[in-house]
Enzyme design. Structure first.
Site, mmCIF file in Angstrom:
data_model
loop_
_atom_site.group_PDB
_atom_site.id
_atom_site.type_symbol
_atom_site.label_atom_id
_atom_site.label_comp_id
_atom_site.label_asym_id
_atom_site.label_seq_id
_atom_site.Cartn_x
_atom_site.Cartn_y
_atom_site.Cartn_z
ATOM 1 N N SER A 141 1.496 -11.006 2.239
ATOM 2 C CA SER A 141 1.138 -9.836 1.432
ATOM 3 C C SER A 141 1.370 -8.576 2.238
ATOM 4 O O SER A 141 1.238 -8.583 3.472
ATOM 5 C CB SER A 141 -0.332 -9.910 1.014
ATOM 6 O OG SER A 141 -0.757 -8.691 0.440
ATOM 7 N N TYR A 154 -9.260 -10.865 3.459
ATOM 8 C CA TYR A 154 -7.976 -11.278 2.860
ATOM 9 C C TYR A 154 -6.816 -10.760 3.706
ATOM 10 O O TYR A 154 -5.880 -11.504 4.030
ATOM 11 C CB TYR A 154 -7.890 -10.735 1.433
ATOM 12 C CG TYR A 154 -6.539 -10.949 0.780
ATOM 13 C CD1 TYR A 154 -6.195 -12.180 0.238
ATOM 14 C CD2 TYR A 154 -5.613 -9.904 0.694
ATOM 15 C CE1 TYR A 154 -4.962 -12.374 -0.369
ATOM 16 C CE2 TYR A 154 -4.378 -10.090 0.089
ATOM 17 C CZ TYR A 154 -4.057 -11.325 -0.444
ATOM 18 O OH TYR A 154 -2.836 -11.516 -1.026
#
Length: 251
Positions: A141, A154
């Site tokens: 990501s 995350y």
């Protein structure tokens, strides 16, 4: 048929979003697919789309945050197809909350699904990838590159996944095995939807994301194109490829 005719491709988290799009696009390229997901109905629907594109498909239902499933998945794929050519570590989870609200269960869920699973799937797949001179693509990501509030654990998992990509690629290169990472910006998927607790918070989150990505939202097949490019590119390894609509430019 495309370059991947009869290649065996494992795609984790293939029941929706980026994983589903990637599986379908590989199916169109002639690959044989071993796809995984947690929801039997959604994974079955994804499998139907892949079969409609002409692919032979095997489904594995299981939670990859559960460690015992990782080696089982690899063994089952080899038992089914006899080889592994490509591993796409796409499955993951997200959680949108500030650190002060993060409990140990949330923390462990994120690290087990987003980091431990791809690390050990790669470890278990490596002996077969050495034979096929295959490759791995980790779906990371842009959050692993830039810092965002309420996404710290995350983001940590994705930053660590990128570092794993770089380090593991150097270990694998002598065997002709390539390891790369793709780092999407904001893509509307089931994972991004799950990050919001209400329609109002989702609306505000989407508005913030629109402002951060000059080129606008990204669709799952645009990420799949990048994944397939990394699998095609025979001299590319250790690369962290951002497909983020320009988000990094505005960070």
């Amino acid at each position: 048929m495309g370059k991947f005719e009869n290649k065996v491709v494992i795609v984790t988290g293939a029941s929706s979003g980026i994983g589903e799009a990637t599986a379908i696009d590989f199916a169109k390229e002639g690959a044989k697919l071993f796809i995984t997901g947690r929801n039997k109905e959604r994974l079955g629907n994804a499998a139907k789309k892949c079969k409609a594109a002409g692919a032979e498909v095997h489904e594995f239902i299981g939670e990859l945050a559960e460690f015992q499933n990782l080696e089982t998945l690899i063994k089952e794929s080899v038992a089914k197809f006899g080889r592994i050519d490509i591993l796409i570590n796409n499955a993951g989870v997200a959680d949108l909350k500030p650190i002060e609200n993060v409990d140990v269960d949330t923390y462990e869920k994120l690290f087990h699904a987003n980091l431990r699973a791809p690390v050990f799937l790669s470890k278990y797949a490596l002996p077969y990838l050495k034979i096929s001179k295959g490759c791995i693509v980790n779906v990371s990501s842009v959050s692993g590159i830039i810092a965002s509030p309420n996404l710290v654990p995350y983001s940590m998992t994705k930053s660590a996944l990128d570092h794993f990509t770089r380090g593991f690629s150097s270990e694998c290169a002598p065997f002709g095995v390539r390891v790369n990472s793709i780092n999407p910006g904001f893509v509307e998927t089931r994972i991004t939807d799950s990050m919001y607790t209400s329609d109002e918070s989702k609306k505000k989150g989407f508005e913030r994301s629109k402002k951060k990505q000059p080129l606008g939202f990204i669709n799952s097949h645009q990420i799949s194109e990048g994944i397939i490019f990394l699998c095609r590119s025979e001299m590319t390894t250790g690369t962290i490829l951002s497909i983020d609509g320009g988000m990094i430019l505005s960070s």
